[in-house]
Design an enzyme around this catalytic site. Structure first.
Site, PDB file in Angstrom:
ATOM      1  N   TYR A 139     -47.506  38.464   0.288  1.00 46.59           N
ATOM      2  CA  TYR A 139     -48.491  38.678  -0.692  1.00 46.59           C
ATOM      3  C   TYR A 139     -49.321  40.028  -0.211  1.00 46.59           C
ATOM      4  O   TYR A 139     -49.802  40.662  -1.201  1.00 46.59           O
ATOM      5  CB  TYR A 139     -49.367  37.754  -1.235  1.00 46.59           C
ATOM      6  CG  TYR A 139     -48.468  36.392  -2.245  1.00 46.59           C
ATOM      7  CD1 TYR A 139     -47.103  36.619  -2.443  1.00 46.59           C
ATOM      8  CD2 TYR A 139     -49.286  35.615  -2.653  1.00 46.59           C
ATOM      9  CE1 TYR A 139     -46.514  35.570  -3.162  1.00 46.59           C
ATOM     10  CE2 TYR A 139     -48.430  34.155  -3.351  1.00 46.59           C
ATOM     11  CZ  TYR A 139     -47.205  34.461  -3.473  1.00 46.59           C
ATOM     12  OH  TYR A 139     -46.470  33.683  -4.241  1.00 46.59           O
ATOM     13  N   LYS A 156     -39.437  28.096   6.528  1.00 50.65           N
ATOM     14  CA  LYS A 156     -38.202  28.530   6.282  1.00 50.65           C
ATOM     15  C   LYS A 156     -37.582  28.931   7.590  1.00 50.65           C
ATOM     16  O   LYS A 156     -37.354  30.205   7.904  1.00 50.65           O
ATOM     17  CB  LYS A 156     -38.000  29.323   5.251  1.00 50.65           C
ATOM     18  CG  LYS A 156     -36.569  29.674   4.823  1.00 50.65           C
ATOM     19  CD  LYS A 156     -35.898  28.397   4.019  1.00 50.65           C
ATOM     20  CE  LYS A 156     -34.694  28.727   3.781  1.00 50.65           C
ATOM     21  NZ  LYS A 156     -33.657  27.493   3.403  1.00 50.65           N
ATOM     22  N   ASP A 191     -37.439  24.369   1.002  1.00 54.23           N
ATOM     23  CA  ASP A 191     -36.418  23.966  -0.046  1.00 54.23           C
ATOM     24  C   ASP A 191     -36.641  22.425  -0.174  1.00 54.23           C
ATOM     25  O   ASP A 191     -36.510  21.964  -1.304  1.00 54.23           O
ATOM     26  CB  ASP A 191     -35.057  24.691   0.058  1.00 54.23           C
ATOM     27  CG  ASP A 191     -34.519  24.713   1.406  1.00 54.23           C
ATOM     28  OD1 ASP A 191     -35.240  24.569   2.417  1.00 54.23           O
ATOM     29  OD2 ASP A 191     -33.460  25.210   1.704  1.00 54.23           O
ATOM     30  N   ASP A 196     -48.462  28.632  -2.445  1.00 58.20           N
ATOM     31  CA  ASP A 196     -48.451  29.088  -4.049  1.00 58.20           C
ATOM     32  C   ASP A 196     -47.504  28.234  -4.940  1.00 58.20           C
ATOM     33  O   ASP A 196     -47.925  27.661  -5.874  1.00 58.20           O
ATOM     34  CB  ASP A 196     -48.278  30.425  -4.266  1.00 58.20           C
ATOM     35  CG  ASP A 196     -48.629  31.117  -5.561  1.00 58.20           C
ATOM     36  OD1 ASP A 196     -49.294  30.509  -6.290  1.00 58.20           O
ATOM     37  OD2 ASP A 196     -48.275  32.027  -5.878  1.00 58.20           O
ATOM     38  N   ASP A 244     -48.294  24.290  -7.137  1.00 58.48           N
ATOM     39  CA  ASP A 244     -48.235  24.175  -8.488  1.00 58.48           C
ATOM     40  C   ASP A 244     -47.357  23.312  -8.934  1.00 58.48           C
ATOM     41  O   ASP A 244     -47.623  22.553  -9.820  1.00 58.48           O
ATOM     42  CB  ASP A 244     -47.787  25.892  -9.252  1.00 58.48           C
ATOM     43  CG  ASP A 244     -49.005  26.619  -9.594  1.00 58.48           C
ATOM     44  OD1 ASP A 244     -50.226  26.139  -9.008  1.00 58.48           O
ATOM     45  OD2 ASP A 244     -48.829  27.611 -10.323  1.00 58.48           O
TER      46      ASP A 244
END
Ligand code: NAD
Length: 372
Positions: free
Chosen positions: A145, A202, A234, A258, A262
Site C-alpha cells: 500500500y 506467502k 490463503d 487488511d 475484515d
C-alpha cells in the site's frame, strides 16, 4: 487524589459519534472511581464537524492535543452533508488518515471475540464460533500500500495495435526494522494472552514474506512462553472460517492484514461490537470499526458497545489496566447474557430480549460494573 491520572483526547466526530462518545465517558468515569484513577477527557474537533468549524478535517489544535494526550479515543466521522464535495474540497475521512499518519501509528489491532449470547448473529454455526477470541496484529504503514504505484503506457508487444496496452506495477517492500517492531509487539501480546502466535505470509512466492518468516522465527525465539507457527495467507483465509478457535494472536503484513481482519470481523456478525486500536511512535488511537451511521444519528438508538470496547482496549494497551479491562468486558458479557440488546444486535426471532437505546444499555452496563 487518585493513584494515577490519564489525559484522553476525545474526538466525537460526526453522526452517532457524539452519542456513543458520551456513553464511553460515563463508563470511564465509573471505572475511574472503581479503580482510583482519574481520566481527564477533553473533546477536540475532527471530520465533518471540524470542517464546518475550521475548514480543516484535522485542525492543528486537535493534532497538538492528541500528541500531548496519553491516549486518543475517536468515535466516527463522515456523513451525507460532506459526501460528494466539490473537486479539491476537504473530506471528513482525510482527518482520519492525517491523524494516523501524524501519530506514526504502525500497528493496527483488531480483536475478534464472540460474545456467546450474540453467536446467533453470525452466518457461521455457533459450534464453529465457540471460544473464538483472536487478536489480529496488522502492520499498518509499510508493504504494497505504501510502495511505488506506477503505470506505463502502450508497452510494445503482440497485443492489439502491436502493443500489450498499459502496464501497471505496485511495489511491495519491507525492511527488517519494520517487521521487527510489529512482530516483537505481537510476541509480547501473545505472551500476555494464551501464548500462541501465528505469523501469516506467502513465503512460497514472495521475498518480503521470506524475510518476514525469518524475522518472525528469530524474534519469537526470544519469547520462551510463545509458541510460533507460520501459515500461508490463503490457508489462513480458509482456517478463519473453518476453525477460527485455533487462533490466539495472528500477526501479518499490511495488505494481508487488511483483508483477513475484515474477514475475521464478520465472524461476529455485528458491526456494533467491533473495536480497533492503532499503536506506534505517538499517542495510541482507539476507535470503533463502524462508521458514523448517519441513518440513525440523533435518535438515541445507536449501539455504544463498540465505542466502549475501544475503551477496554485503551485500558489494556495504553494504561496497563488489565483488571479494569477484564471487569468491563465481563460486565458487557453479563448485560448481553441478561438479554439486553440495542436494535442492531437484537434477534427478531427471540422475545426473551429487551431492546434498549444508547443511554439505557449503558445504564445496564454501569449497574453490572457496580455489582462486580
Ligand atoms: P456505517 O458503519 O456508518 O453504517 C453501516 C450500517 O450499520 C448502517 O445501517 C448503520 O446504521 C449501522 N451501524 C453502524 N454503526 C452502528 C452502531 N454503533 N449502532 C447501530 N447501528 C450501527 O457505514 P456507512 O453507512 O457505509 O458510512 C456512513 C458514514 O460513515 C460515511 O460518511 C462513511 O464515510 C463514514 N465512515 C466512517 C468511518 C470511521 O469514522 N472510521 C468508517 C466507515 C465509514
Amino acid at each position: 487524589m487518585s493513584a494515577a491520572s490519564y489525559q484522553i483526547c476525545t474526538l466525537p466526530g460526526d453522526g452517532i459519534g457524539p452519542e456513543i462518545m458520551e456513553q464511553a465517558k460515563r463508563v470511564l468515569a465509573a471505572l475511574g472511581q472503581a479503580f482510583d484513577v482519574e481520566f481527564i477527557c477533553e473533546d477536540a474537533l475532527i471530520g465533518g464537524a471540524a470542517i464546518d468549524a475550521t475548514g480543516s478535517a484535522l485542525p492543528e489544535e486537535t493534532l497538538e492535543r492528541a500528541k500531548a494526550a496519553d491516549a486518543v479515543l475517536l468515535a466516527s466521522v463522515g456523513g451525507p452533508k460532506w459526501d460528494n464535495p466539490a473537486p479539491g474540497a476537504v473530506r471528513p475521512e482525510q482527518g482520519l488518515l492525517a491523524i494516523r499518519k501524524a501519530l506514526e501509528l504502525y500497528i493496527n489491532l483488531r480483536p475478534v471475540r464472540i460474545f456467546a449470547p450474540l453467536a446467533q448473529a453470525s452466518t457461521l454455526k455457533p459450534e464453529v464460533l465457540e471460544g473464538v477470541d483472536i487478536l489480529i496484529v496488522r502492520e499498518l504503514t509499510g508493504g504494497i500500500y505504501f510502495g511505488a504505484h506506477e503505470r506505463e503506457t502502450a508497452v510494445e508487444g503482440a497485443g492489439t495495435g502491436g502493443t500489450q496496452g498499459q502496464r501497471a506495477r505496485d511495489i511491495m517492500e519491507y525492511s527488517e526494522y519494520e517487521i521487527e517492531r510489529v512482530v516483537r509487539w505481537a510476541c509480547d501480546a501473545a505472551a500476555r494472552r494464551r501464548g500462541r502466535l501465528c505469523s501469516v505470509d506467502k513465503a512460497n512466492v514472495l521475498e518480503t514474506s521470506r524475510l518476514w518468516r525469518e524475522m518472525a522465527t528469530a524474534i519469537a525465539a526470544d519469547f520462551e512462553q510463545v509458541e510460533l507457527s507460520h501459515m500461508y495467507v490463503d490457508n489462513a483465509a480458509m482456517q478463519l472460517v473453518y476453525n477460527p478457535a485455533q487462533f490466539d494472536v495472528l500477526v501479518t503484513e499490511n495488505s494481508f492484514g487488511d483483508i483477513l481482519s475484515d474477514e475475521a470481523s464478520m465472524l461476529t456478525g455485528s458491526l456494533g461490537m467491533l473495536a480497533s486500536a492503532s499503536l506506534g511512535e505517538g499517542t495510541a488511537l482507539y476507535e470503533p470499526s463502524h462508521g458514523s451511521a448517519p441513518d440513525i444519528a440523533g435518535q438515541g438508538i445507536a449501539n455504544p458497545l463498540a465505542q466502549i470496547l475501544s475503551v477496554e482496549l485503551m485500558l489494556r494497551y495504553s494504561f496497563g489496566m488489565d483488571e479494569a479491562a477484564d471487569a468491563l468486558s465481563d460486565a458487557i458479557e453479563r448485560v448481553l447474557a441478561d438479554g439486553w440488546r440495542t436494535a442492531d444486535i437484537a434477534d427478531a426471532q427471540t422475545d426473551s430480549q429487551h431492546i434498549l437505546g444508547t443511554a439505557a444499555i449503558t445504564d445496564k452496563l454501569l449497574e453490572a460494573l457496580a455489582s462486580n
